[in-house]
Design an enzyme around this catalytic site. Structure first.
Site, PDB file in Angstrom:
ATOM      1  N   LEU A  60       1.615  17.047  12.839  1.00  0.00           N
ATOM      2  CA  LEU A  60       2.110  18.397  13.137  1.00  0.00           C
ATOM      3  C   LEU A  60       3.616  18.431  12.887  1.00  0.00           C
ATOM      4  CD1 LEU A  60       0.279  19.678  16.370  1.00  0.00           C
ATOM      5  CD2 LEU A  60       0.191  20.653  14.067  1.00  0.00           C
ATOM      6  N   GLU A  61       4.109  19.512  12.303  1.00  0.00           N
ATOM      7  CA  GLU A  61       5.537  19.612  11.985  1.00  0.00           C
ATOM      8  C   GLU A  61       6.339  19.550  13.294  1.00  0.00           C
ATOM      9  OE1 GLU A  61       5.756  24.533  11.682  1.00  0.00           O
ATOM     10  OE2 GLU A  61       6.279  23.280   9.977  1.00  0.00           O
ATOM     11  N   GLY A  62       7.580  19.083  13.153  1.00  0.00           N
ATOM     12  CA  GLY A  62       8.446  19.031  14.344  1.00  0.00           C
ATOM     13  C   GLY A  62       9.032  17.667  14.612  1.00  0.00           C
ATOM     14  N   PRO A 120       0.775  -1.212   0.000  1.00  0.00           N
ATOM     15  CA  PRO A 120       0.000   0.000   0.000  1.00  0.00           C
ATOM     16  C   PRO A 120       0.818   1.278   0.000  1.00  0.00           C
ATOM     17  CG  PRO A 120       0.128  -0.914   2.214  1.00  0.00           C
ATOM     18  CD  PRO A 120       0.848  -1.868   1.297  1.00  0.00           C
TER      19      PRO A 120
END
Lengths: 65, 65, 65, 65, 65, 65
Positions: free
Chosen positions: A9-11, A2
């Site tokens: 969330l960025e970071g 798949p």
């Protein structure tokens, strides 16, 4: 197959993403009995001001804490 | 549920996004009769040179105006 | 622009979706100051057995209730 | 309609994207018999550290070469 | 790479989709100079009652014609 | 957060999907140090005639084997 998209969330660090790719690929191999070479993973990094939940923009939630 | 993705040209301010999150969450609550805490909204900001329509890249359309 | 995708559990009626399209389009017009003719909305209907949260497949959660 | 999303490693130039928009729009017009004005294309540029395949993060693959 | 998603109203035949896969893969090969074996294409078929534009659900637009 | 989409050829059973949800949620918990209740997973099932790779529609590939 798949093809897996992880919206987060960025970071997160490259090391954390690397670790998750390893674990996720192994999980798919186990659960879906597919070869590791067939698993593709895409990360989508989201800024706090691009994420809304409970009727509020996440970046504004920080102000309330 | 539901999970809503808003793909839009970059440049909208956090205030505009915050306003849309409020309005959209209320709209979903009214139309789908779901609790506000179950509505998640993700913004995806697109650069002009990443958007094509009518056979042309949007960033080139500006030159023609 | 914008292009909006609404991923929701299957079962919402065309009338509910029609209502949400109206409300959402108006919300975008207000918040982003864009013309109604530029707003596109796509619904993606998800079966319970295609939705996992809190480590469990949603269709199995019903059994526990 | 249709709405086409192209997820690709970052680094393609605007000229390459412009070329692909032209060719892709023509291809859709031929295959699906739709008007060019109805074809929308979105590019999503992915960093190497956001792409995992074969159980590894692509940015780490470079180190092994 | 790249991974291409084509969101289109349901009703296109396998032959039309096959034709578009051939043309699109060739277009990507030309524009992005990538090998054909690296191009993946996913079709997402949308019902008329899952598509909203100009503030209206597409399935209701038929009634007005 | 995160929100994970798994695009896979149709045919996986609810039991396989349930197993993958468990394993994937655990993997995210380990790698990203997030609570299980924050992990959402969506499966998107694709028909063979909606999947193209290497310039060919997957449903036609079977004929060649």
């Amino acid at each position: 197959m798949p093809f897996i998209t992880v919206k987060v969330l960025e970071g997160k660090t490259p090391e954390q993403k690397r670790d998750l790719v390893k674990r996720m690929t192994a999980a798919v191999k186990e659960s879906f009995d597919v070869d590791e070479n067939k698993v593709f993973i895409f990360f989508e990094n989201m800024k706090k001001e691009d994420y809304g939940k409970h009727g509020e923009l996440y970046s504004y939630m920080d102000d309330k804490k």
